[in-house]
Design an enzyme around this catalytic site. Structure first.
Site, PDB file in Angstrom:
ATOM      1  N   ASP A  82      -9.650  -4.745  -8.321  1.00  0.00           N
ATOM      2  CA  ASP A  82      -8.480  -5.611  -8.445  1.00  0.00           C
ATOM      3  C   ASP A  82      -8.918  -7.055  -8.694  1.00  0.00           C
ATOM      4  OD1 ASP A  82      -5.815  -6.214  -8.666  1.00  0.00           O
ATOM      5  OD2 ASP A  82      -5.319  -5.902  -6.566  1.00  0.00           O
ATOM      6  N   GLU A  85      -9.281  -1.283 -12.337  1.00  0.00           N
ATOM      7  CA  GLU A  85      -8.090  -2.144 -12.260  1.00  0.00           C
ATOM      8  C   GLU A  85      -8.531  -3.596 -12.189  1.00  0.00           C
ATOM      9  OE1 GLU A  85      -4.534  -3.388  -9.353  1.00  0.00           O
ATOM     10  OE2 GLU A  85      -4.939  -1.228  -9.318  1.00  0.00           O
TER      11      GLU A  85
END
Length: 313
Positions: free
Chosen positions: A275, A7
Site C-alpha cells: 500500500d 497494491e
C-alpha cells in the site's frame, strides 16, 4: 528471496481533475514519483517488483464522451514513466468504468500494448456496484484475457457519508477516518464482493479472478458465518472464493490477521502488498520477515502466488 507487491499507488498532478483525499494530498510527491525515491526504497528493502495502480478516480467524474480518452492518456503516461524499468514495475490499468464497453476495450489495449496485468477498480461507480448488468463487458473481457480485476476501496457515495459517517458527536460534516481508510471503505469492499457472489457473477464467469486488499477487507472474520448464510449456484461461498478470490496484505502488517486469512482462504490465495506510499516499504518488509511459516509458504506469499496469478516472468 524475490518480493512482488501488488497494491502500490501512483497519481500524476498533470492529469489531476478533482481534489484528492487528505491522505493523498499529503503523499502527492511520493505518489507522483516512480523512478526516484520509490525505486531507491524498493532496492534498499529488496522488493523486486511493484504493480502500480492509479490512486484517484477522476475518470468516473468525466462525461462519457471524455472518460475513455482520459483513461487512455493516463495509462499511456504510466507506461511511459516506467518504460525504462520494466524489470521493476508493471501496472494495473485505469478503466473508464462509466462506459463499460470502452473500459473493456481499454483493458485489452493496455494488456496487449503495454503488458499491464489487469485493472484496478476503485469503489462504486457513481454509486453503482459492479454486479449491475451494465458492467458485464469488463468481466467478460478480463476472463477472456485471463487477467484479474483488483477491487480497491473508494470514497463512499455522498448519501452513505451523510447517513453513516457525518455529525459524529458534536462535530459537523463527515469524519473521513471512519468513512474511508479507518473503516467505511473496507466494509464497503466486503459488501462489493458479497454482492458479486449473490448476483452470480463468479458462477457466470468461472475463470474470473478478483483481488482485494487489506488482508481481505474484513471478510475472513465472517468467513464461516457467511458460508452458512449465502447460497448461490452449485458452489458454496468458501468454494467459490478459494477458486476465484485473492487477498493481499496491503496496509495490514500483523501476524494474527495473516493467520486468519491463511486459515480461511488458504496460503495459495494470499499475495504480499504494501500500500505504498500510504504504508512504507520498510513496514511491509519487517512484517514479511517476521512471518513464522515454512520458507516455501513465505515464498508463496512473497512472490510465488503473484507470479502465478499475473504470469510474471
Amino acid at each position: 528471496m524475490r518480493i512482488v507487491t501488488l497494491e502500490e499507488h501512483v497519481s500524476f498532478p498533470e492529469l489531476s481533475i478533482s481534489k484528492p483525499t487528505a491522505a493523498a494530498q499529503h503523499m502527492q510527491a511520493k505518489l507522483a514519483d516512480i523512478t526516484g525515491e520509490r525505486l531507491s526504497s524498493m532496492r534498499a528493502t529488496g522488493i523486486a517488483m511493484q504493480v502500480l495502480s492509479v490512486e484517484n478516480t477522476d475518470v468516473y467524474a468525466l462525461p462519457d464522451s471524455e472518460a475513455p480518452a482520459f483513461a487512455t492518456k493516463y495509462n499511456d503516461l504510466l507506461a511511459e514513466k516506467m518504460k525504462d524499468h520494466r524489470e521493476s514495475f508493471t501496472a494495473f490499468a485505469l478503466l473508464p468504468m462509466t462506459t463499460p464497453a470502452a473500459a473493456a476495450d481499454e483493458l485489452e489495449r493496455t494488456v496487449k500494448t503495454h503488458g499491464f496485468q489487469g485493472a484496478m477498480i476503485k469503489g462504486t461507480i457513481l454509486g453503482e456496484f459492479l454486479d449491475a448488468p451494465k458492467f458485464a463487458p469488463v468481466f467478460e473481457r478480463a476472463q477472456q484475457l485471463n487477467v484479474p480485476l483488483y477491487i480497491h476501496p473508494g470514497v463512499p457515495p455522498q448519501a452513505v457519508i451523510d447517513a453513516y459517517y457525518s455529525n459524529v458527536g458534536d462535530t459537523t460534516g463527515p469524519n473521513e477516518a471512519i468513512a474511508c481508510y479507518g473503516w467505511g471503505w473496507h466494509s464497503e469492499t466486503a459488501i462489493h464482493i458479497l454482492r458479486l457472489f449473490a448476483a452470480g457473477i463468479f458462477d457466470k464467469y468461472p475463470d474470473l479472478k478478483i483481488i482485494i486488499g487489506h488482508m481481505g477487507e474484513m471478510l475472513p472474520m465472517m468467513w464461516t458465518r457467511m458460508n452458512g448464510i449465502f447460497k448461490q449456484g452449485k458452489r458454496s461461498l468458501i468454494e467459490t472464493f478459494k477458486a476465484q478470490l485473492f487477498i493481499t496484505t496491503s496496509g495490514i502488517f500483523t501476524q494474527p490477521q495473516l493467520q486468519l486469512a491463511i486459515d480461511t482462504i488458504g496460503i495459495d490465495n494470499i499475495l504480499f502488498s504494501i500500500d505504498y506510499p500510504f504504508s512504507t516499504n520498510q513496514m511491509g518488509i519487517d512484517f514479511l520477515h517476521n512471518i513464522q511459516l515454512p520458507a516455501e509458504q513465505i515464498a508463496k506469499i512473497a512472490h510465488g502466488n503473484a507470479d502465478r496469478l499475473l504470469r510474471l516472468k
